[in-house]
Design a protein around this motif. Structure first.
Motif, mmCIF file in Angstrom:
data_model
loop_
_atom_site.group_PDB
_atom_site.id
_atom_site.type_symbol
_atom_site.label_atom_id
_atom_site.label_comp_id
_atom_site.label_asym_id
_atom_site.label_seq_id
_atom_site.Cartn_x
_atom_site.Cartn_y
_atom_site.Cartn_z
ATOM 1 N N GLN A 1 46.193 37.345 46.023
ATOM 2 C CA GLN A 1 45.565 36.652 47.147
ATOM 3 C C GLN A 1 46.139 35.250 47.305
ATOM 4 O OE1 GLN A 1 41.390 37.172 47.671
ATOM 5 N NE2 GLN A 1 41.104 35.196 48.669
ATOM 6 N N GLU B 1 48.229 33.831 50.544
ATOM 7 C CA GLU B 1 47.845 32.602 51.249
ATOM 8 C C GLU B 1 49.036 31.658 51.365
ATOM 9 O OE1 GLU B 1 44.658 31.257 48.812
ATOM 10 O OE2 GLU B 1 43.131 32.505 49.797
ATOM 11 N N PHE C 1 42.435 39.493 54.300
ATOM 12 C CA PHE C 1 41.356 39.349 53.328
ATOM 13 C C PHE C 1 40.060 40.001 53.788
ATOM 14 C CE2 PHE C 1 44.003 35.406 52.543
ATOM 15 C CZ PHE C 1 44.774 36.041 51.586
ATOM 16 N N LEU D 1 44.570 44.973 48.303
ATOM 17 C CA LEU D 1 43.603 43.983 47.803
ATOM 18 C C LEU D 1 42.200 44.578 47.723
ATOM 19 C CD1 LEU D 1 44.579 40.592 49.485
ATOM 20 C CD2 LEU D 1 44.666 41.172 47.060
#
Length: 571
Positions: A108, A112, A153, A226
């Motif tokens: 993650q 980003e 996300f 994810l």
């Protein structure tokens, strides 16, 4: 010599007689049991006898001999036995849980950073090459990459919508600053008309479609990856905090603490006895094993498929090149587009104004967005490969959990006297059952009834995420996002990759920049089968230092624009 042999033999017989005498009489004092009980339960114990006595009220630790346990002591020991079992479960899964949670956080964080870097590259593109429209393009660029992050996300945003919204907003800027250049101040209504006309006149050719295809192929698998990792953590958290049945609690008490009642505090259970008890207690957990195995295999398949235009790192870090190609396409078709816009929106009313200047914030480059041009050793794809190599070792984790707990934490070493639930023996003589619910029908130590709704719920979630993972793994073909009849996205399977997909090999001038990833796994992994993507530098005019627009870079950009306009085949 014979006399000496007789004396040694007589001593051995006397020792055996003494041992048998002590064993027959049982423990003479409960002092040692009291100390162990107090130390284990942290605090004084009321009701624990000073010396052994009959225990007619005992429910589990029933023996004919005098005992140091009471009903109250037995109840507290049962609570401790449940806590012990949860503790060994958590210890056993701690490495696996750390592996998944650590990598989920790392992935993650890396995504980003990739998003920020892609936004940074796009902003520098406008600043260096199209500086007159840079400030006006900044809001659309930021909105696009914010939506990319939200989608990755888990937010309910639509890639088709935010990609089209970006190109809709870009067309009025290109039209006012490149197609009809000059100091102008078009009205908001006129700019909105141009924006609405973009999808009808297609000023950017097939670039928006290519972007949408690449975004779809790369964002959705990464999002699913994810989500799957987060579910893996949820599965482990659930099994780490099981609610044990009454029958299991009684069996754990009998195995671990009933020996204390007879003063046998250091005795451990026999291997077969331990397996029967723990396999009975974890019978429902063992049902996770086939789904967990497929879950890890599906993660591996998806990870292997995420390369080329399925690799989010490749797509995001080359997004600015497609934007530049789109702008140049519109510029080259400027005359035709101008005529089309005039027919749809009319001619603009122009008034002199001062064009805003580029003021790109180079400080953004200082916040974790620097890119190292490396040889491909530290890519997001390689990190995934290392993770999968480690995770593969846990494919049968839940199938062998009971065996692991007994061998590593609970039972006696082979060849040593052990506890069989009743007494100290050389070996356990009862039948040892297998893993899973069906195998427990003949378990002599634990009666397993019904199903566990919590485990069933986790199995349903694993089934769902397995379907998602397998649906996002292109094997051997690929899936794309296409327009549905209602304007939504429809996933379809298409054939081989072509130049329009941006797969390379067409002189597109893509720049492969590799994001440096730190915090590597300590284990030594085999990366020989990792597929690398090799592109050559096509001569970007961007300023990777983020130092802002200089006269030199502006001149260089304008010169390159002229070359591209004269020789579009070289671009």
């Amino acid at each position: 010599m014979g006399s000496q042999t007789w004396r040694v033999g007589s001593r051995c017989l006397l020792l055996l007689a003494l041992v048998g005498s002590v064993r027959g009489e049982g423990v003479q004092s409960c002092e040692e049991v009291r100390k162990l009980f107090q130390g284990r339960l942290v605090g004084p114990v009321k009701g624990l006898p000073d010396s052994p006595r009959a225990g007619p009220d005992l429910q589990v630790c029933t023996v004919r001999k005098p005992t140091c346990c009471t009903r109250k002591v037995e109840e507290r020991y049962q609570a401790v036995a449940r806590q012990d079992m949860q503790q060994v479960l958590q210890t056993s899964s701690s490495t696996l849980k750390f592996l998944i949670s650590r990598n989920a956080a790392a992935f993650q964080e890396t995504l980003e950073t990739l998003i920020r870097q892609a936004e940074n590259y796009t902003s520098i593109l406008f600043c260096n090459t199209y500086r007159n429209m840079a400030l006006e393009a900044a809001a659309s660029t930021q909105e696009l990459f914010t939506d990319v992050g939200l989608y990755l996300f888990g937010a309910d945003v639509n890639p088709e919508e935010f990609v089209n919204r970006f190109f809709d907003s870009l067309f009025p800027l290109v039209y006012n600053h490149l197609i009809n250049p000059g100091v102008t101040d078009s009205s908001l209504e006129y700019s909105e008309c141009i924006r609405m006309a973009r999808r009808d006149i297609s000023p950017f050719g097939n670039i928006p479609k290519r972007v949408l295809g690449q975004m779809g192929r790369s964002l959705l698998p990464s999002r699913t990856f994810l989500q799957a990792l987060n579910l893996g953590i949820e599965v482990i958290n659930t099994t780490d905090h099981l609610h044990f049945s009454k029958e299991c609690g009684r069996a754990l008490l009998k195995m671990q603490y009933c020996p204390h009642c007879q003063g046998l505090a250091l005795t451990k259970p026999c291997r077969g006895y331990c397996l029967n008890v723990v396999r009975g207690c974890l019978a429902h957990v063992a049902e996770l094993n086939p789904y967990w195995h497929v879950y890890i295999r599906s993660l591996e398949e998806l990870s292997d498929a995420m390369h080329g235009t399925y690799d989010i790192e490749h797509v995001l870090l080359n997004f600015h090149l497609l934007v530049n190609e789109a702008v140049m396409q519109a510029h080259l078709d400027g005359q035709k587009l101008s005529e089309q816009v005039n027919k749809i929106c009319g001619r603009p009313v122009r008034t002199p104004t001062q064009s805003p200047r580029c003021s790109f914030d180079g400080s953004k480059e200082k916040h974790g967005m620097k890119i190292s041009i490396r040889n491909g050793e530290e890519t997001l794809a390689n990190r995934r490969k290392e993770f999968i190599n480690s995770l593969r070792l846990y494919r049968t984790f839940y199938g062998g959990l009971a065996d692991q707990l007994c061998a590593n934490e609970l039972d006696a070493a082979d060849g040593l006297p052990c506890w069989n639930g009743e007494d100290i023996v050389k070996s356990y003589t009862q039948r040892v059952v297998g893993n899973g619910i069906k195998a427990q029908s003949g378990n002599p130590e634990v009666k397993v009834k019904g199903t566990d709704p919590v485990i069933n719920q986790i199995i349903d979630k694993l089934r769902h995420v397995i379907q998602l993972l397998q649906g996002r793994s292109p094997k051997p073909t690929k899936w794309e996002l296409h327009m549905g009849s209602g304007g939504g996205m429809v996933e379809q399977v298409s054939g081989d990759c072509d130049d329009e997909d941006g797969c390379g090999g067409s002189g597109s001038g893509e720049v492969k920049r590799t994001l440096k990833i730190t915090d590597w796994m300590p284990e030594e992994m085999n990366l020989s089968d990792v597929k690398q993507i090799h592109q050559t530098d096509g001569g970007s005019t961007l300023d990777p230092t983020g130092a802002g627009c200089t006269a030199a870079t502006e001149t260089m950009a304008l010169t390159l624009m002229g070359v591209v306009m004269l020789f579009p085949g070289l671009w």
